[in-house]
Write a protein that holds these residues in place. Structure first.
Motif, mmCIF file in Angstrom:
data_model
loop_
_atom_site.group_PDB
_atom_site.id
_atom_site.type_symbol
_atom_site.label_atom_id
_atom_site.label_comp_id
_atom_site.label_asym_id
_atom_site.label_seq_id
_atom_site.Cartn_x
_atom_site.Cartn_y
_atom_site.Cartn_z
ATOM 1 N N TYR A 115 0.828 -1.197 0.000
ATOM 2 C CA TYR A 115 0.000 0.000 0.000
ATOM 3 C C TYR A 115 0.867 1.253 0.000
ATOM 4 O O TYR A 115 1.935 1.278 0.620
ATOM 5 C CB TYR A 115 -0.861 0.085 1.266
ATOM 6 N N ILE A 116 0.384 2.299 -0.663
ATOM 7 C CA ILE A 116 0.834 3.671 -0.423
ATOM 8 C C ILE A 116 -0.320 4.393 0.248
ATOM 9 O O ILE A 116 -1.446 4.399 -0.273
ATOM 10 C CB ILE A 116 1.228 4.383 -1.727
ATOM 11 N N GLU A 117 -0.056 4.980 1.404
ATOM 12 C CA GLU A 117 -1.120 5.623 2.168
ATOM 13 C C GLU A 117 -0.768 7.082 2.440
ATOM 14 O O GLU A 117 0.398 7.409 2.656
ATOM 15 C CB GLU A 117 -1.347 4.892 3.486
ATOM 16 N N ALA A 118 -1.784 7.935 2.440
ATOM 17 C CA ALA A 118 -1.612 9.356 2.744
ATOM 18 C C ALA A 118 -2.474 9.726 3.938
ATOM 19 O O ALA A 118 -3.649 9.358 4.000
ATOM 20 C CB ALA A 118 -1.985 10.220 1.542
ATOM 21 N N VAL A 133 -3.268 0.192 -3.958
ATOM 22 C CA VAL A 133 -3.179 -1.126 -3.335
ATOM 23 C C VAL A 133 -2.912 -2.161 -4.411
ATOM 24 O O VAL A 133 -3.609 -2.187 -5.431
ATOM 25 C CB VAL A 133 -4.492 -1.498 -2.610
ATOM 26 N N VAL A 134 -1.922 -3.006 -4.204
ATOM 27 C CA VAL A 134 -1.660 -4.123 -5.105
ATOM 28 C C VAL A 134 -1.437 -5.377 -4.269
ATOM 29 O O VAL A 134 -0.724 -5.347 -3.265
ATOM 30 C CB VAL A 134 -0.437 -3.869 -6.011
ATOM 31 N N THR A 147 6.734 -6.959 -5.170
ATOM 32 C CA THR A 147 5.387 -6.464 -5.451
ATOM 33 C C THR A 147 5.426 -4.940 -5.516
ATOM 34 O O THR A 147 5.789 -4.295 -4.527
ATOM 35 C CB THR A 147 4.406 -6.897 -4.359
ATOM 36 N N PRO A 148 5.083 -4.353 -6.670
ATOM 37 C CA PRO A 148 5.128 -2.884 -6.801
ATOM 38 C C PRO A 148 3.741 -2.251 -6.818
ATOM 39 O O PRO A 148 2.751 -2.879 -7.191
ATOM 40 C CB PRO A 148 5.802 -2.711 -8.164
ATOM 41 N N VAL A 149 3.678 -0.982 -6.418
ATOM 42 C CA VAL A 149 2.457 -0.187 -6.542
ATOM 43 C C VAL A 149 2.872 1.243 -6.884
ATOM 44 O O VAL A 149 3.881 1.743 -6.375
ATOM 45 C CB VAL A 149 1.609 -0.226 -5.247
ATOM 46 N N GLY A 150 2.121 1.893 -7.769
ATOM 47 C CA GLY A 150 2.438 3.267 -8.154
ATOM 48 C C GLY A 150 1.165 4.040 -8.446
ATOM 49 O O GLY A 150 0.163 3.469 -8.871
ATOM 50 N N VAL A 151 1.205 5.364 -8.226
ATOM 51 C CA VAL A 151 0.000 6.161 -8.404
ATOM 52 C C VAL A 151 0.388 7.629 -8.586
ATOM 53 O O VAL A 151 1.430 8.073 -8.090
ATOM 54 C CB VAL A 151 -0.945 5.988 -7.187
ATOM 55 N N THR A 152 -0.441 8.368 -9.320
ATOM 56 C CA THR A 152 -0.284 9.821 -9.484
ATOM 57 C C THR A 152 -1.485 10.495 -8.837
ATOM 58 O O THR A 152 -2.628 10.183 -9.185
ATOM 59 C CB THR A 152 -0.210 10.207 -10.969
ATOM 60 N N GLU A 153 -1.238 11.423 -7.897
ATOM 61 C CA GLU A 153 -2.331 12.040 -7.151
ATOM 62 C C GLU A 153 -2.014 13.494 -6.812
ATOM 63 O O GLU A 153 -0.850 13.900 -6.795
ATOM 64 C CB GLU A 153 -2.594 11.286 -5.841
ATOM 65 N N LYS A 157 -0.069 20.265 1.155
ATOM 66 C CA LYS A 157 1.048 20.485 2.072
ATOM 67 C C LYS A 157 0.758 19.871 3.437
ATOM 68 O O LYS A 157 -0.335 20.012 3.981
ATOM 69 C CB LYS A 157 1.302 21.987 2.228
ATOM 70 N N GLY A 158 1.754 19.173 3.991
ATOM 71 C CA GLY A 158 1.606 18.547 5.296
ATOM 72 C C GLY A 158 1.126 17.114 5.254
ATOM 73 O O GLY A 158 1.141 16.425 6.281
ATOM 74 N N THR A 159 0.687 16.634 4.078
ATOM 75 C CA THR A 159 0.271 15.240 3.953
ATOM 76 C C THR A 159 1.448 14.320 4.274
ATOM 77 O O THR A 159 2.569 14.558 3.834
ATOM 78 C CB THR A 159 -0.240 14.954 2.540
ATOM 79 N N LYS A 160 1.171 13.268 5.019
ATOM 80 C CA LYS A 160 2.205 12.312 5.402
ATOM 81 C C LYS A 160 2.047 11.043 4.564
ATOM 82 O O LYS A 160 0.997 10.389 4.619
ATOM 83 C CB LYS A 160 2.119 11.991 6.886
ATOM 84 N N LEU A 161 3.076 10.712 3.792
ATOM 85 C CA LEU A 161 3.065 9.515 2.953
ATOM 86 C C LEU A 161 3.798 8.385 3.650
ATOM 87 O O LEU A 161 4.869 8.587 4.226
ATOM 88 C CB LEU A 161 3.746 9.800 1.616
ATOM 89 N N LYS A 162 3.233 7.193 3.574
ATOM 90 C CA LYS A 162 3.950 6.040 4.101
ATOM 91 C C LYS A 162 3.657 4.818 3.243
ATOM 92 O O LYS A 162 2.666 4.772 2.495
ATOM 93 C CB LYS A 162 3.588 5.769 5.552
ATOM 94 N N ALA A 163 4.525 3.812 3.354
ATOM 95 C CA ALA A 163 4.390 2.548 2.646
ATOM 96 C C ALA A 163 4.080 1.448 3.661
ATOM 97 O O ALA A 163 4.646 1.434 4.763
ATOM 98 C CB ALA A 163 5.683 2.231 1.895
#
Length: 407
Positions: A115-118, A133-134, A147-153, A157-163
């Motif tokens: 997962y990539i989560e914001a 999600v993959v 296992t890869p996952v990719g996205v354009t969004e 400002k201030g959003t926290k990205l995590k894997a």
């Protein structure tokens, strides 16, 4: 550095050093190096069965990134090494891959979910939640599976990205996320700042750049075409995103196999500007995106699917991004990629991502079918449009020109 405040040249304006710096030098410096981060190799908390981060069945793991394995510009990292904090509103492309190792598989295999989560507690219309999600089946005991996952969004400002990585609750044995620099990686980079939000209307392509000539009369129109107009186009590139797919189809579909997107968002109201449309007459609305201008585009899609019956020999699904030119659906398409895998009665995912030259009038669709079976496939937990991104399709205009044209 903060995004420059773009202003226009005025008629009979006196050109001074500050104006030249604010309208030419500062924007060039900014757009020449926009925010990014690159994390290569996760933390190490175990050596069983290999070096890396331990995975436990039925448990979600937030991947931790040691400071010495992170390169970043603009982004900052949380003290615990799990989050990357977005420095400015804008369009970002993100990619995460996890290489996992297990020393024992069940008969029907073990699934790895990535997962990539914001997360963002501030007000704004940026994407939040599980952006991508993959799910894939770990295929080989005592070996690595990536296992890869990719996205354009659009992120604020201030959003926290995590894997994150989740190991199937029925898994047996010992499991680990590999900590090698080429095994487990997480990247994000800004495509354009777009500081006024997702619906900030794009100006489209900037006017063509022209050479300055001796004895040329320079007025405010010419100056704005060569400077401010160019930077405005970089600040808000044209883009479209499709989310939400639901289907339940037989395998070996010979026609009408373009998926329909429940919702399609774009940053322009002008007709024909990355307009959602039909793949061809009779296919239904929102099965394709039409390209408005010749140029280079970033195209990416996440797709997950599920096979509804017991295992069948050599069964797999296939999906592709089809690029149809002026000949329409009767012409043979260019296929950006294809491939898939499956575990019975459980989603399995793939991503396709490419940077491609496209022509005005080209149409892009995402096509799906099951191979070597006449039994049913469905889109799995496609979720609500605003919920988890099990299906996500993004097309972003990067600029004029085509490969090899010199334009």
């Amino acid at each position: 550095m903060p995004k420059p405040n773009l202003t226009k040249w005025g008629k009979r304006e006196v050109v001074n050093p500050k104006a030249m710096t604010d309208r030419i030098t500062a924007p060039q410096k900014y757009y020449g190096k926009m925010p990014y981060f690159a994390a290569q190799g996760c933390a190490n908390n175990t050596s069983n069965p290999r070096s890396g981060m331990a995975l436990y069945k039925g448990k979600m793991i937030d991947v931790t990134w040691p400071k010495n394995k992170v390169k970043q510009f603009g982004f900052t990292t949380s003290a615990d090494g799990k989050y990357f904090i977005v420095p400015e509103d804008g369009i970002y492309h993100m990619y995460f891959q996890a290489s996992t190792y297990g020393d024992k598989n069940r008969t029907i295999g073990s699934n790895i979910n990535v997962y990539i989560e914001a997360e963002n507690n501030a007000a704004g219309n940026g994407a939040v939640g599980e952006l991508g999600v993959v799910i894939q089946q770990h295929l080989t005991t005592n070996y690595y599976h990536t296992t890869p996952v990719g996205v354009t969004e659009f992120l604020t400002k201030g959003t926290k990205l995590k894997a994150k990585v989740y190991l199937d609750g029925g898994a047996e044995g010992h499991w680990v996320i590999a900590d090698g620099a080429m095994d487990t990686t997480f990247y994000a980079f800004m495509i354009s700042p777009s500081s006024e939000g997702w619906h900030y209307a794009t100006p489209g392509p900037a006017s063509s750049m022209k050479r300055w000539t001796d004895d040329e009369f320079v007025d405010e129109i010419r100056m704005n075409e060569q400077t401010t107009a160019q930077f405005n186009a970089l600040e808000n590139r044209a883009r479209v995103t499709g989310r939400g797919v639901t289907f339940n189809w037989k395998g070996q579909r010979e026609d009408k196999n373009a998926v329909t997107w429940a919702a399609i968002y774009r940053n322009s109201t002008k007709p024909g500007w990355l307009q959602d449309t039909e793949a061809a007459p009779g296919w239904g609305a929102k099965t394709a995106v039409e390209i408005p201008w010749d140029g280079i585009y970033l195209v990416s899609v996440i797709g997950n699917a599920r096979h509804n019956t017991q295992p069948v020999a050599n069964v797999q699904y296939i999906y592709q991004i089809g690029v149809y030119g002026s000949g329409g659906m009767s012409a043979k398409p260019i296929l950006l990629s294809q491939g898939g895998n499956t575990r019975t009665d459980h989603e399995s995912g793939q991503i396709i991502s490419d940077v491609v030259p496209l022509k005005a009038g080209d149409r892009l669709n995402v096509r799906f079918w099951g191979a070597n079976t006449a039994t049913n496939w469905d889109s799995g937990r496609s979720g609500s449009v605003s919920g988890s991104r099990w299906w996500n399709f993004a097309v972003t205009y990067l600029g004029r020109g085509t490969y090899g044209s010199g334009g």
